[in-house]
Structure formats: C-alpha cells, structure tokens
Scaffold this motif. Structure first.
Motif, mmCIF file in Angstrom:
data_model
loop_
_atom_site.group_PDB
_atom_site.id
_atom_site.type_symbol
_atom_site.label_atom_id
_atom_site.label_comp_id
_atom_site.label_asym_id
_atom_site.label_seq_id
_atom_site.Cartn_x
_atom_site.Cartn_y
_atom_site.Cartn_z
ATOM 1 N N ALA A 24 0.815 -1.216 0.000
ATOM 2 C CA ALA A 24 0.000 0.000 0.000
ATOM 3 C C ALA A 24 0.849 1.268 0.000
ATOM 4 N N HIS A 25 2.145 1.151 0.205
ATOM 5 C CA HIS A 25 3.022 2.317 0.217
ATOM 6 C C HIS A 25 3.005 2.980 -1.160
ATOM 7 N N PRO A 26 2.924 4.298 -1.232
ATOM 8 C CA PRO A 26 2.792 4.962 -2.546
ATOM 9 C C PRO A 26 3.968 4.755 -3.482
ATOM 10 N N ARG A 27 5.151 4.387 -2.953
ATOM 11 C CA ARG A 27 6.301 4.172 -3.845
ATOM 12 C C ARG A 27 6.494 2.709 -4.210
ATOM 13 N N ASP A 28 5.689 1.817 -3.667
ATOM 14 C CA ASP A 28 5.861 0.388 -3.943
ATOM 15 C C ASP A 28 5.235 0.033 -5.286
ATOM 16 N N ASP A 289 23.539 6.795 8.098
ATOM 17 C CA ASP A 289 22.796 5.933 9.020
ATOM 18 C C ASP A 289 21.477 6.579 9.422
ATOM 19 N N ALA A 290 21.495 7.881 9.653
ATOM 20 C CA ALA A 290 20.282 8.577 10.086
ATOM 21 C C ALA A 290 19.206 8.526 9.005
ATOM 22 N N LYS A 291 19.597 8.726 7.765
ATOM 23 C CA LYS A 291 18.620 8.683 6.672
ATOM 24 C C LYS A 291 18.060 7.268 6.498
ATOM 25 N N ALA A 292 18.906 6.266 6.655
ATOM 26 C CA ALA A 292 18.440 4.880 6.549
ATOM 27 C C ALA A 292 17.459 4.557 7.668
ATOM 28 N N LYS A 293 17.768 5.013 8.882
ATOM 29 C CA LYS A 293 16.882 4.755 10.016
ATOM 30 C C LYS A 293 15.537 5.450 9.828
ATOM 31 N N GLU A 297 11.904 3.575 9.744
ATOM 32 C CA GLU A 297 10.778 3.949 10.600
ATOM 33 C C GLU A 297 9.539 4.253 9.767
ATOM 34 N N GLU A 298 9.735 4.863 8.616
ATOM 35 C CA GLU A 298 8.597 5.120 7.718
ATOM 36 C C GLU A 298 8.017 3.811 7.210
ATOM 37 N N TYR A 299 8.877 2.895 6.775
ATOM 38 C CA TYR A 299 8.402 1.597 6.265
ATOM 39 C C TYR A 299 7.578 0.868 7.327
ATOM 40 N N LYS A 300 8.042 0.908 8.574
ATOM 41 C CA LYS A 300 7.377 0.141 9.633
ATOM 42 C C LYS A 300 5.917 0.546 9.819
ATOM 43 N N ALA A 397 15.800 -9.718 0.018
ATOM 44 C CA ALA A 397 14.367 -9.461 -0.066
ATOM 45 C C ALA A 397 14.151 -7.953 -0.076
ATOM 46 N N TYR A 398 12.962 -7.533 -0.454
ATOM 47 C CA TYR A 398 12.707 -6.097 -0.514
ATOM 48 C C TYR A 398 11.717 -5.656 0.555
ATOM 49 N N ALA A 399 11.862 -4.392 0.939
ATOM 50 C CA ALA A 399 10.829 -3.716 1.715
ATOM 51 C C ALA A 399 9.845 -3.082 0.734
ATOM 52 N N LEU A 400 10.386 -2.232 -0.132
ATOM 53 C CA LEU A 400 9.616 -1.691 -1.257
ATOM 54 C C LEU A 400 10.307 -2.106 -2.545
ATOM 55 N N THR A 401 9.534 -2.464 -3.517
ATOM 56 C CA THR A 401 10.105 -2.752 -4.822
ATOM 57 C C THR A 401 9.615 -1.690 -5.808
ATOM 58 N N HIS A 402 10.515 -1.178 -6.661
ATOM 59 C CA HIS A 402 11.894 -1.599 -6.844
ATOM 60 C C HIS A 402 12.875 -0.782 -6.002
ATOM 61 N N GLU A 403 12.368 0.020 -5.087
ATOM 62 C CA GLU A 403 13.203 0.946 -4.335
ATOM 63 C C GLU A 403 14.330 0.254 -3.584
ATOM 64 N N THR A 404 14.035 -0.846 -2.922
ATOM 65 C CA THR A 404 15.073 -1.558 -2.169
ATOM 66 C C THR A 404 16.205 -2.008 -3.087
ATOM 67 N N PHE A 405 15.863 -2.501 -4.275
ATOM 68 C CA PHE A 405 16.886 -2.993 -5.191
ATOM 69 C C PHE A 405 17.664 -1.847 -5.833
#
Length: 479
Positions: A24-28, A289-293, A297-300, A397-405
């Motif tokens: 349901a994430h808008p970028r997925d 690291d801060a941007k990744a975290k 948190e947004e993904y969760k 594995a991905y959180a969002l596709t294709h963003e994770t890849f």
C-alpha cells in the motif's frame, strides 16, 4: 584476502512477497507484478548491479492456517494473488545478457517428463541462464486443490523427490549423447538416432520409457537450487544442490547451518566449497545511518500485523490467532511453539518473543536478518557475516520494490566493489560457468553426472543391481 560476496534478488510473482502491508506504500510497485514492465525493469536494475541472479519464489496454495481460513492472507495480499513464475523469465532474459534466474517449481504436483522439457526450453531461451529451485511444497491447501486428501508426510516428499530427480537426470544428461545433434544439411540428417536413447525408467512413482523431447540445452541440467531447513532437506541439498538458500536470523544459527550443509556435502563425496550458500537478507539503505533509520521507521508504519500473522502461521503450521498479541511464547509449552521460536531466540537470547514481536520481525523482509544503515555500515555487516559464518552470499528481499533494489545497486554495490569484495564485471558463459568458473555442465562428481551413459548404467545394474542409484558417480569414474 577478503572473500567475494554474492548477491541474488528475492522476489515472487505476487503482491508484497515478504513485507506484508507495504504494497500500500505509494512508492511500492509490487501491485504491478502482473505486468511485463515490472519484471523487465527489475531485471535491468539487477544486471546493472551485477547481481548473480533473481531468485523467484512460488507457492501452490494459500496461507490458511491463521484463524483456520485464508481470509487474512486474502485481505492483506499475503502472497495471494500469485501468478506462475516461469513465464516471467523469457522477457527478462531478452532485456539482459548475464543475469541468472532461479525458478521455484514444486515437484510434488507435476510429472517429471513434461517438466524436464519445460526447463530445457527455458535453458535454451535464456542461453543457459536457468536455475531450478527444487521444492516439495508445504501448504496443505495446495495439496488438496490438486486432488490429495492431505499433504504427503515431510520425509516421504523427499523420497519422492529423489526419484523425480533421477528421471530428470536421465532425460537431461543421458538421453541425448554428445554428438547426437548433427544439423547436416547436405545429408538431410538433423539428429543421429543411434545416439539418442530411451531412458526406460521404471520406479516406485514413475514409469518413463521414452527419450527426452528436447535437444541438449546449454547447461543440460539447469543450475540446481534448494531451500530446506530440516535435517532431511539439508541432506537432500548436500547431495544435489549447487546453490542452497537458507533463512537464518542470527550468525550463530547461520554458522551452524552452513557448517552442517558443507559437512554433509563432503560425506556425500562432493566438494563442499563448490556449493554456494545464500542467506535471506533485507537491507534498508540511506546515504547516512540517520537517513536509513528514518526510511526504516517510515516503512514500519505500513506493516500489516494480520498479514504477518498469516505468513508466520503458514510457514510454521501454527495458528497464531490462538495467542494474544502480547502473550510470551516461551511460556507456551508445546514442541511446535518451542521449535518455531528457537530460531529467533538465537538472534537475541534475552528477548521474550510475542506474536507482536514476531510480526515486527517478519514484517519487513521475512524471517531473515535486517540491516539498516549507510552503505559503509551495511557493507561492514555483510562482510562480518560472511567471515564469521562461512556463508557465500545473500538473497536480498525487498521492503519496497523496486526501491530496495535500486538502493542496493546505487549505494551498496559501489561500496562493496570499492572494498574489492564484489565483482565489477560478469564472467562469460552460462549461469553455471559464472557461478563456479568451470564448464556449463554438472561436474563429474555430482550424482546427476552418473546418468550420462545410460547403456553402461543398465549393463552395470544387470550385473550388480544397486539399491542407491542416486549416489552414483559418473560412468568413467566407476570404471
């Protein structure tokens, strides 16, 4: 010298795959799974990142253990709807030159004779970049929809798999000799019948008298993948698999699993270093690291508890709806629960696992570990896991596709290349040649090589019948 790290992408012809709710994430883009463009775009991204391959999961059935029905899985798109994976590969092969493809296909519900033809066709069309992830299927719903009253008992499925592979080996390796294909236009002879043999297989489960319908493909036998965590599954992998997929959530468990598989391979007469082992892994990357975290948190916030419970219940066979979300599972004294939680307890021995905690763990990326950080931080962790566990690489594995890849290709891969632990160019040749640096065929010590000379094999069986045909080495070694 630091070891090379290998990467596969992990996806499935469905919505969400291992990250329930994030569709349901808008970028997925996973809702586009039914479109060619989704897959061809993904293939080009992965080849740009020099990934070894795309590992495509599959299930035949739905996750209907949670609450005793499939409603949760259907509501949350927990691997349903799910389309067939095989048709995805030819268009992806057409837009790439090097990327390999690991196709998950269950041997429980299809006869090996047409299946062997299907895989040979795929190996031809990909010019030798096809792999087969051998699975026996675990969902009760799939077995029932294919006419079985119940799923076959676990170890019996592997006994069935042994004979299934024997038939495939005979078709791929033994039916057509080298030199059987002539393409002689002057004499108008395409193939030499004297060098093409009926396999004459008569076994407990299958009777296959005839020849393989396909001319030999570039690899003959596709690269063999296997994913099995049980003792019987690991033994099957050690005897047959060239690449093994595991999903250990901790270094302690992964090191133990890798050592066990390599030990079993050596005992089976194979070179344990010629088996590549990949662990399930999810990485969430940012420039810092801060941007990744912050991204994590947004993904969760998009994770579906109900979807996670549907997946966990299906994977373990335990209906987690019988427990309250915050109920400590270690206090539930059943063998099933204890075995299901054991893997997680190695990740953090002091943690008290509840259904909520399990959902948080698998909500992004499934059972495997999750690394969040900058390219430097994640590269450090991947190298640490390779060095400490003897694993060869990771199925991402991905959180969002294709963003994770895309993040992996644009942020992580350059960092690994800078450290000299990741390839900068593909090796030439077939998938087997790229992975192992040898020829396109199964190595002579692989059990499948023992079926290359069917005439000699039959003669030997007449003289001294062997009760263990699957452990044979190649004919010239026996001689």
């Amino acid at each position: 010298m630091a070891r090379e790290i290998r990467l596969n992408a992990f996806d499935m012809n469905c919505v969400g795959h291992q990250s329930p709710g994030l569709w349901a994430h808008p970028r997925d883009r996973s809702w586009q799974y039914k479109d060619f463009e989704y897959w061809t775009d993904l293939a080009k991204i992965l080849e740009r990142g020099k990934f070894d391959g795309l590992f495509i999961a599959d299930v035949l059935g739905i996750y209907d253990v949670y609450n005793g029905n499939g409603d949760a899985a259907i509501r949350q798109a927990a691997q349903v709807p799910v389309n067939d994976p095989l048709q995805l590969i030819p268009p992806m092969a057409l837009v790439t030159e090097h990327l390999g493809f690991g196709l998950t296909a269950s041997l429980s519900f299809e006869h090996p004779y047409p299946f062997a033809r299907r895989l040979s066709t795929l190996d031809h069309l990909t010019k030798g970049r096809a792999g087969w992830n051998i699975v026996t299927s675990y969902l009760e719903s799939g077995a029932k929809n294919l006419g079985q009253k119940n799923q076959t008992e676990h170890d019996a499925r592997y006994d069935f798999a042994e004979e299934y592979l024997e038939v495939c080996y005979k078709l791929w390796e033994g039916s057509w000799e080298e030199g059987a294909l002539l393409r002689d236009r002057e004499r108008r002879i395409f193939s030499d019948p004297s060098k093409i043999h009926e396999i004459q297989h008569v076994g407990k489960h299958f009777q296959v008298p005839g020849i393989h319908l396909c001319e030999p493909s570039p690899q003959r036998t596709p690269v063999l993948y296997q994913a099995g965590a049980s003792s019987r599954g690991k033994q099957f992998a050690a005897e047959h698999a060239e690449c093994v997929f595991v999903a250990a959530p901790s270094k302690v468990l992964l090191k133990k699993t890798v050592a066990d598989i390599r030990r079993r391979a050596a005992e089976a007469g194979r070179d344990p270093r010629k088996i590549l082992i990949f662990n399930l892994q999810t990485v969430i990357l940012g420039e810092t690291d801060a941007k990744a975290k912050a991204k994590f948190e947004e993904y969760k916030t998009w994770v579906s508890y109900e979807g996670a419970m549907a997946l966990i219940s299906g994977w373990t066979g335990i209906d987690f709806s019988q427990f309250k979300p915050d109920e400590p599972l270690k206090h539930v004294h059943t063998n099933a629960i204890q075995s299901a939680v054991e893997a997680f307890s190695t990740a953090d021995p002091n943690k008290v696992w509840t259904p909520n905690e399990l959902a948080d763990w698998v909500g992004i990326g499934g059972f495997g570990p999750l690394f969040v950080g900058s390219p430097e931080t994640v590269a450090d962790l991947l190298q640490e896991w390779v060095e400490d566990t003897d694993v060869d690489g990771f199925n991402l594995a991905y959180a969002l596709t294709h963003e994770t890849f895309v993040d992996a290709v644009e942020l992580l891969v350059p960092e690994l290349q800078k450290r000299g632990v990741y390839k900068t160019e593909y090796a030439p040749g077939t998938l087997r040649e790229k992975l192992f640096g040898a020829g396109p065929r199964l190595p002579d010590i692989h059990p499948g090589a023992g079926y290359r000379d069917l005439a000699a094999l039959r003669q030997q069986e007449k003289q001294a019948p062997s009760p263990q045909p699957m452990n044979r080495r190649s004919t010239h070694e026996r001689a």
